[in-house]
Write an enzyme that holds these catalytic residues in place. Structure first.
Site, PDB file in Angstrom:
ATOM      1  CB  SER A  49      -0.841  -0.037   1.288  1.00  0.00           C
ATOM      2  OG  SER A  49      -1.550   1.157   1.466  1.00  0.00           O
ATOM      3  CE1 TYR A  87      -4.119  -2.287   5.760  1.00  0.00           C
ATOM      4  CE2 TYR A  87      -3.368  -0.096   5.121  1.00  0.00           C
ATOM      5  CZ  TYR A  87      -3.901  -1.329   4.782  1.00  0.00           C
ATOM      6  OH  TYR A  87      -4.209  -1.606   3.465  1.00  0.00           O
TER       7      TYR A  87
HETATM    8  N1  LIG Z   1      -8.849  -0.361  -0.525  1.00  0.00           N
HETATM    9  C1  LIG Z   1      -7.722   0.321  -0.401  1.00  0.00           C
HETATM   10  O1  LIG Z   1      -7.717   1.559  -0.351  1.00  0.00           O
HETATM   11  C2  LIG Z   1      -6.404  -0.403  -0.340  1.00  0.00           C
HETATM   12  C3  LIG Z   1      -5.229   0.351  -0.466  1.00  0.00           C
HETATM   13  C4  LIG Z   1      -4.002  -0.285  -0.381  1.00  0.00           C
HETATM   14  C5  LIG Z   1      -3.940  -1.654  -0.193  1.00  0.00           C
HETATM   15  N2  LIG Z   1      -5.079  -2.374  -0.065  1.00  0.00           N
HETATM   16  C6  LIG Z   1      -4.972  -3.814   0.193  1.00  0.00           C
HETATM   17  O2  LIG Z   1      -5.663  -4.520  -0.812  1.00  0.00           O
HETATM   18  C7  LIG Z   1      -6.067  -5.787  -0.299  1.00  0.00           C
HETATM   19  C8  LIG Z   1      -7.531  -6.036  -0.656  1.00  0.00           C
HETATM   20  O3  LIG Z   1      -8.326  -5.098   0.031  1.00  0.00           O
HETATM   21  P1  LIG Z   1      -9.659  -4.455  -0.577  1.00  0.00           P
HETATM   22  O4  LIG Z   1      -9.460  -2.997  -0.594  1.00  0.00           O
HETATM   23  O5  LIG Z   1     -10.059  -5.147  -1.812  1.00  0.00           O
HETATM   24  O6  LIG Z   1     -10.680  -4.738   0.647  1.00  0.00           O
HETATM   25  P2  LIG Z   1     -11.959  -5.675   0.786  1.00  0.00           P
HETATM   26  O7  LIG Z   1     -12.963  -5.381  -0.263  1.00  0.00           O
HETATM   27  O8  LIG Z   1     -12.381  -5.537   2.218  1.00  0.00           O
HETATM   28  O9  LIG Z   1     -11.361  -7.124   0.544  1.00  0.00           O
HETATM   29  C9  LIG Z   1     -10.599  -7.795   1.496  1.00  0.00           C
HETATM   30  C10 LIG Z   1     -10.596  -9.266   1.167  1.00  0.00           C
HETATM   31  O10 LIG Z   1      -9.764  -9.936   2.140  1.00  0.00           O
HETATM   32  C11 LIG Z   1     -10.459 -11.088   2.575  1.00  0.00           C
HETATM   33  N3  LIG Z   1     -10.048 -11.475   3.917  1.00  0.00           N
HETATM   34  C12 LIG Z   1     -10.058 -10.758   5.053  1.00  0.00           C
HETATM   35  N4  LIG Z   1      -9.665 -11.517   6.078  1.00  0.00           N
HETATM   36  C13 LIG Z   1      -9.399 -12.749   5.581  1.00  0.00           C
HETATM   37  C14 LIG Z   1      -8.963 -13.979   6.128  1.00  0.00           C
HETATM   38  N5  LIG Z   1      -8.716 -14.104   7.439  1.00  0.00           N
HETATM   39  N6  LIG Z   1      -8.798 -15.033   5.304  1.00  0.00           N
HETATM   40  C15 LIG Z   1      -9.044 -14.921   3.982  1.00  0.00           C
HETATM   41  N7  LIG Z   1      -9.465 -13.803   3.395  1.00  0.00           N
HETATM   42  C16 LIG Z   1      -9.644 -12.725   4.198  1.00  0.00           C
HETATM   43  C17 LIG Z   1     -11.929 -10.731   2.495  1.00  0.00           C
HETATM   44  O11 LIG Z   1     -12.692 -11.920   2.315  1.00  0.00           O
HETATM   45  P3  LIG Z   1     -13.554 -12.675   3.442  1.00  0.00           P
HETATM   46  O12 LIG Z   1     -13.970 -11.644   4.440  1.00  0.00           O
HETATM   47  O13 LIG Z   1     -14.684 -13.258   2.657  1.00  0.00           O
HETATM   48  O14 LIG Z   1     -12.633 -13.707   3.983  1.00  0.00           O
HETATM   49  C18 LIG Z   1     -11.984  -9.892   1.235  1.00  0.00           C
HETATM   50  O15 LIG Z   1     -12.171 -10.703   0.114  1.00  0.00           O
HETATM   51  C19 LIG Z   1      -5.778  -5.758   1.200  1.00  0.00           C
HETATM   52  O16 LIG Z   1      -4.571  -6.439   1.463  1.00  0.00           O
HETATM   53  C20 LIG Z   1      -5.618  -4.269   1.484  1.00  0.00           C
HETATM   54  O17 LIG Z   1      -4.802  -4.024   2.616  1.00  0.00           O
HETATM   55  C21 LIG Z   1      -6.315  -1.781  -0.164  1.00  0.00           C
END
Ligand SMILES: NC(=O)c1ccc[n+]([C@@H]2O[C@H](COP(=O)([O-])OP(=O)(O)OC[C@H]3O[C@@H](n4cnc5c(N)ncnc54)[C@H](OP(=O)(O)O)[C@@H]3O)[C@@H](O)[C@H]2O)c1
Length: 249
Positions: free
Chosen positions: A142, A155
């Site tokens: 990130s 985080y």
């Molecule tokens: N959105 C942003 O602004 C942003 C920015 C930088 C980086 N990121 C990174 O991008 C990645 C994806 O995030 P997103 O933004 O797409 O958020 P999101 O829509 O909340 O997706 C997160 C995913 O992680 C899964 N997850 C959470 N805990 C888990 C566990 N214990 N085992 C397996 N799966 C798990 C969730 O699935 P289940 O709950 O169904 O298990 C969900 O599919 C993350 O690593 C996040 O830190 C996001």
């Protein structure tokens, strides 16, 4: 032939946001996609949609905090598709909070999912990649893996860790074993991630970055991942940092 025909990709956290968009994008370019998350109904729907579009997908329930579940995903993928070529270690949570509010359980959960979950995913797939002398690991760090923000200490620590271990992997495995490593570093992306924040003060601090029409879309990050994994074998795209145009820090 599509660029990812005969390739198999595992995507963790494919039930929403970036993981879901990435699974769709990889499948559209021909990959067999193993879509995993805890919410099985969601990955089942996603796989059905991929198959309806003419792609190939297998949904599996997997909690990345359980190393055995991640190992099972790799085993099943190998049996079904004959190997694994790409791991997108995407699953993550972002329960931001101010340190003085002592959300200790959330600190620990962040380490368990964002660091240990990524390590378990890498550990599960590495024997296959080493044996094949090929493979591509994509990790989700990130902007928070490069800069500290108040309310984001734990985080940020987790995303700094993801960046460090990914670069270490690259140094150890790319030159000798042709295993490529890409770190994706998004700024604000409109997903369900904010839903993991229970500290109102921390939520208030970041809300302005997450505005519909200004923040990135999950598909923008999926495009970046697709770019990295469709380069020829001698090209190792190591890092992609993407901010919304309006985002300053
Ligand atoms: N959105 C942003 O602004 C942003 C920015 C930088 C980086 N990121 C990174 O991008 C990645 C994806 O995030 P997103 O933004 O797409 O958020 P999101 O829509 O909340 O997706 C997160 C995913 O992680 C899964 N997850 C959470 N805990 C888990 C566990 N214990 N085992 C397996 N799966 C798990 C969730 O699935 P289940 O709950 O169904 O298990 C969900 O599919 C993350 O690593 C996040 O830190 C996001």
């Amino acid at each position: 032939m599509k660029p990812l025909s005969r390739k198999t990709a595992i995507v963790t956290g494919a039930s929403s946001g970036i993981g879901q968009a990435t699974a769709l994008a990889l499948a559209r370019e021909g990959a067999n996609v193993v879509a995993t998350a805890r919410r099985f109904d969601r990955v089942e729907d996603l796989s059905r949609r991929i198959e309806q579009e003419g792609g190939s997908s297998l949904p599996l329930r997997c909690d990345v905090r359980e190393p055995k579940e991640v190992e099972n995903v790799v085993d099943v993928a190998c049996k079904r598709f004959g190997g694994v070529d790409i791991l997108v270690a995407n699953a993550g949570i972002m329960p931001l909070s101010l340190m003085r509010h002592l959300h200790v359980a959330e600190w620990m959960a962040t380490v368990d999912v964002n660091i240990k979950g990524v390590l378990s995913s890498i550990a599960a797939v590495l024997p296959v990649f080493l044996e094949q002398k090929s493979g591509h690991i994509v990790t989700l760090s990130s902007v928070a893996g490069r800069k500290l923000f108040p309310g984001s200490a734990v985080y940020c620590a987790s995303k700094y860790a993801v960046r460090a271990l990914s670069e270490g992997l690259r140094m150890e495995l790319s030159p000798s074993d042709q295993i490529r490593v890409t770190i994706i570093e998004p700024g604000a992306v409109m997903t369900e991630l904010l839903g993991t924040i229970t500290d109102p003060e921390a939520l208030q601090g970041i809300r302005e970055n997450f505005q519909e029409g200004k923040a990135l879309r999950a598909e923008d990050i999926a495009s970046a991942i697709l770019y990295a994994v469709t380069q020829p074998p001698h090209v190792n795209v190591n890092e992609i940092l993407i901010r919304p145009t309006f985002q300053e820090l």
